[in-house]
Design a protein around this motif. Structure first.
Motif, short mmCIF file in Angstrom:
data_model
loop_
_atom_site.label_atom_id
_atom_site.label_comp_id
_atom_site.label_asym_id
_atom_site.label_seq_id
_atom_site.Cartn_x
_atom_site.Cartn_y
_atom_site.Cartn_z
N TYR A 204 -43.55 -3.12 -31.18
CA TYR A 204 -43.26 -4.51 -30.86
C TYR A 204 -41.77 -4.67 -30.57
O TYR A 204 -40.93 -3.97 -31.13
N ASP A 205 -41.47 -5.61 -29.70
CA ASP A 205 -40.10 -5.79 -29.23
C ASP A 205 -39.14 -6.07 -30.38
O ASP A 205 -38.03 -5.54 -30.43
N HIS A 206 -39.54 -6.94 -31.33
CA HIS A 206 -38.63 -7.26 -32.43
C HIS A 206 -38.42 -6.04 -33.32
O HIS A 206 -37.33 -5.87 -33.89
N GLN A 207 -39.43 -5.19 -33.46
CA GLN A 207 -39.27 -3.97 -34.25
C GLN A 207 -38.28 -3.02 -33.58
O GLN A 207 -37.47 -2.38 -34.24
N PHE A 208 -38.34 -2.94 -32.27
CA PHE A 208 -37.41 -2.07 -31.55
C PHE A 208 -35.99 -2.60 -31.65
O PHE A 208 -35.04 -1.83 -31.82
N ARG A 209 -35.82 -3.91 -31.54
CA ARG A 209 -34.48 -4.48 -31.64
C ARG A 209 -33.84 -4.16 -32.99
O ARG A 209 -32.65 -3.87 -33.07
N ILE A 210 -34.63 -4.20 -34.06
CA ILE A 210 -34.10 -3.89 -35.38
C ILE A 210 -33.77 -2.42 -35.52
O ILE A 210 -32.76 -2.03 -36.12
N ASN A 211 -34.59 -1.55 -34.95
CA ASN A 211 -34.46 -0.11 -35.17
C ASN A 211 -33.64 0.63 -34.13
O ASN A 211 -33.19 1.74 -34.38
N ARG A 212 -33.42 0.05 -32.97
CA ARG A 212 -32.85 0.81 -31.87
C ARG A 212 -31.45 1.32 -32.16
O ARG A 212 -31.04 2.35 -31.63
N ILE A 213 -30.69 0.59 -32.98
CA ILE A 213 -29.34 1.04 -33.26
C ILE A 213 -29.33 2.37 -34.00
O ILE A 213 -28.38 3.14 -33.94
N PHE A 214 -30.41 2.68 -34.70
CA PHE A 214 -30.52 3.95 -35.41
C PHE A 214 -31.01 5.07 -34.51
O PHE A 214 -30.98 6.24 -34.89
N PHE A 215 -31.49 4.69 -33.32
CA PHE A 215 -32.05 5.68 -32.40
C PHE A 215 -31.47 5.44 -31.00
O PHE A 215 -32.17 4.98 -30.10
N PRO A 216 -30.19 5.74 -30.81
CA PRO A 216 -29.57 5.46 -29.50
C PRO A 216 -30.12 6.32 -28.38
O PRO A 216 -29.83 6.04 -27.21
N GLY A 217 -30.92 7.33 -28.71
CA GLY A 217 -31.53 8.16 -27.68
C GLY A 217 -32.84 7.63 -27.16
O GLY A 217 -33.53 8.31 -26.40
N VAL A 218 -33.21 6.41 -27.57
CA VAL A 218 -34.47 5.79 -27.13
C VAL A 218 -34.15 4.58 -26.26
O VAL A 218 -33.38 3.70 -26.65
N GLU A 219 -34.75 4.55 -25.08
CA GLU A 219 -34.52 3.48 -24.11
C GLU A 219 -35.66 2.46 -24.14
O GLU A 219 -36.81 2.81 -24.40
N ARG A 220 -35.33 1.23 -23.81
CA ARG A 220 -36.34 0.18 -23.66
C ARG A 220 -36.93 0.29 -22.26
O ARG A 220 -36.21 0.34 -21.27
N GLY A 221 -38.27 0.33 -22.17
CA GLY A 221 -38.93 0.43 -20.89
C GLY A 221 -39.37 -0.91 -20.36
O GLY A 221 -38.58 -1.66 -19.81
N PHE A 222 -40.64 -1.29 -20.60
CA PHE A 222 -41.15 -2.55 -20.07
C PHE A 222 -42.14 -3.16 -21.06
O PHE A 222 -42.67 -2.47 -21.94
#
Length: 488
Positions: A204-222
């Motif tokens: 889910y988008d909100h889950q990615f927003r919270i976690n993405r800073i810990f995984f800078p090697g993961v990009e948001r797609g669509f």
């Protein structure tokens, strides 16, 4: 002479009996239970509510000041609303939460998608929009549409609702296949994308927003499909009482604006991740921080700060480079000026131990010099801002905030006033004049972000430093994933 009841007319006899029964029952008060109350009355009588949840950053976890998380904040408020204590069972994944609620629980709160087709369960009104999003490993060709998914190894969490969205998408794109599991959480799924064990994931988008800073090697797609709704689950066997009370509670939070404030506080910050250099920071966690960790711990013991906060401040100042020197002459891990170093008794600003001890002591002195009316985290954030811009400019910003009708003791108001120190209209009226007031706002914001990462690393069971190391042998791991094959 008493009157025989046999002589009374039938109507008078019935009335007398009812009056006698009423007078007797008044001696034995009782509570009326509606058949629909069920679990609600049980909860109130036993004086606690039993909630099944999950241990995730978006739901419930142990934070700096104890239990926290978006749904935990809601659960705690709901328990207070009912006037009962809160009992949590967080040993769950998405699937097991629903089973536990059916069998024994009062309520399930675990980022659950509202699904009226679930047997034996009732759901609350929607709480939060759940928008599925496809994320992928940095370095792959851009993934921007469903047709881009062919041939990718995709993972998702079964029972979370994202698996349902993938099945709907597969009906239109039968070549689509993926792996799904209930044994992992979002952060673990993202770690597999980053290290190459998966190409992509649907979360889910909100889950990615919270976690993405810990995984800078993961990009948001669509975005995938239409948004779902997060809701609480209740046992259908327990009647409608608890569900209806939860809906009244949630409606009240919505009317008061508190629900929106909670959503913003937990999920609203993501605009400046690239600015703070998350990828570089994650790399330095394993390359540089271990050399100085004990110095930060020692300084924290001497000054009463969390060592991770001191480490975060040091990273913002020097990127943990003990030889760091700025064009203005500040130097060392904590980037002390020469006058400040002399005042603190620091003889060698390039000595890591002296620098860390001096910086921690300086932050403590700034905290202690602030007015007593500034409390809690507001006090800490203002001390951090003063570390960057100086105590005098901070006081000027507090006066501007007061002139604007805001609260000078709240960091949220002072951070709005600080950038005004760059405008002549405002700084000409202050004691200390012009300052680059936007910098301390970014400074504090970055330190808070670095501190969040350090806190996550420190408490996370997956230990990011270990996950960053290559050589993980998936073949030796349990078979986490079920394969959902294409339907061609």
């Amino acid at each position: 002479m008493p009157v025989s009841s046999s002589r009374l007319p039938p109507s008078r006899l019935r009335l007398a009996a009812l009056l006698l029964l009423g007078s007797v029952l008044c001696l034995f008060p009782f509570r009326h239970h509606s058949p629909s109350d069920g679990v609600l009355e049980t909860v109130r009588e036993r004086d606690f509510i039993n909630i099944h949840t999950r241990n995730t950053p978006t739901t419930y976890y142990e934070g700096r000041h104890g239990p926290t998380g978006f749904e935990y904040e809601l659960m705690r408020r709901f328990a207070d609303h009912l006037g009962v204590s809160l009992s949590l069972d967080a040993r769950h994944n998405a699937d097991s939460v629903l089973s536990a609620v059916r069998e024994e629980g009062d309520l399930g709160a675990a980022a659950l998608p509202l699904d009226p087709t679930q047997q034996g369960l009732l759901f609350s009104r929607p709480i939060l929009e759940l928008q599925p999003v496809l994320v992928y490993r940095r370095g792959l060709r851009p993934v921007s549409e469903p047709e881009s998914l062919a041939g990718l190894s995709i993972g998702t969490i079964s029972g979370s609702g994202t698996d349902r969205v993938l099945r709907e998408l597969q009906a239109e794109h039968p070549e689509l296949g993926w792996r799904e599991t209930s044994e992992l959480e979002v952060a673990e799924l993202l770690s597999r994308v980053e290290d190459g064990r998966l190409d992509a994931a649907v979360v889910y988008d909100h889950q990615f927003r919270i976690n993405r800073i810990f995984f800078p090697g993961v990009e948001r797609g669509f975005l995938l499909g239409k948004p779902l709704s997060m809701a609480w689950a209740f046992p259908a066997r327990g009647g409608l009482g608890l569900q209806q009370e939860a809906n009244r509670f949630l409606d009240g939070l919505q009317r008061e604006g508190e629900l929106d404030r909670l959503i913003s506080r937990h999920f609203g910050h993501d605009d400046y991740l690239e600015y703070v250099g998350a990828r570089v920071f994650i790399g330095h966690l394993s390359e540089r921080l271990p050399t100085y960790t004990e110095l930060f711990r020692e300084a924290a013991r001497n000054t009463g700060f969390d060592w991770k906060l001191l480490a975060a401040l040091s990273y913002q100042e020097s990127h943990w480079d003990p030889q760091a020197t700025s064009p203005t002459g500040v130097r060392g891990l904590m980037m002390l000026t020469l006058p400040t170093a002399k005042e603190l008794g620091v003889n060698d600003r390039l000595d890591p131990a002296e620098s860390v001890n001096g910086g921690a002591l300086y932050l403590r002195q700034l905290m202690d010099r602030l007015p007593g009316s500034i409390r809690g985290e507001d006090r800490l954030y203002m001390a951090m801002a003063a570390y960057n811009v100086g105590l005098g400019h901070l006081y000027d910003a507090r006066k501007i905030a007061e002139e604007l009708g805001d609260d000078p003791d709240r960091w949220a108001d002072v951070r709005e006033a600080l950038p005004l120190l760059q405008q002549q209209e405002w700084h000409s009226k202050t004691r200390h004049g012009y300052a680059r007031g936007g910098e301390p706002v970014i400074y504090v914001r970055n330190i808070r972000r670095y501190y969040e990462i350090l806190t996550y690393v420190d408490r996370s069971q997956q230990q990011f430093l270990q996950l960053a190391e290559p050589g993980s042998d998936e073949a030796a791991a349990p078979p986490f994933f079920d394969i959902v094959a294409p339907i061609l």
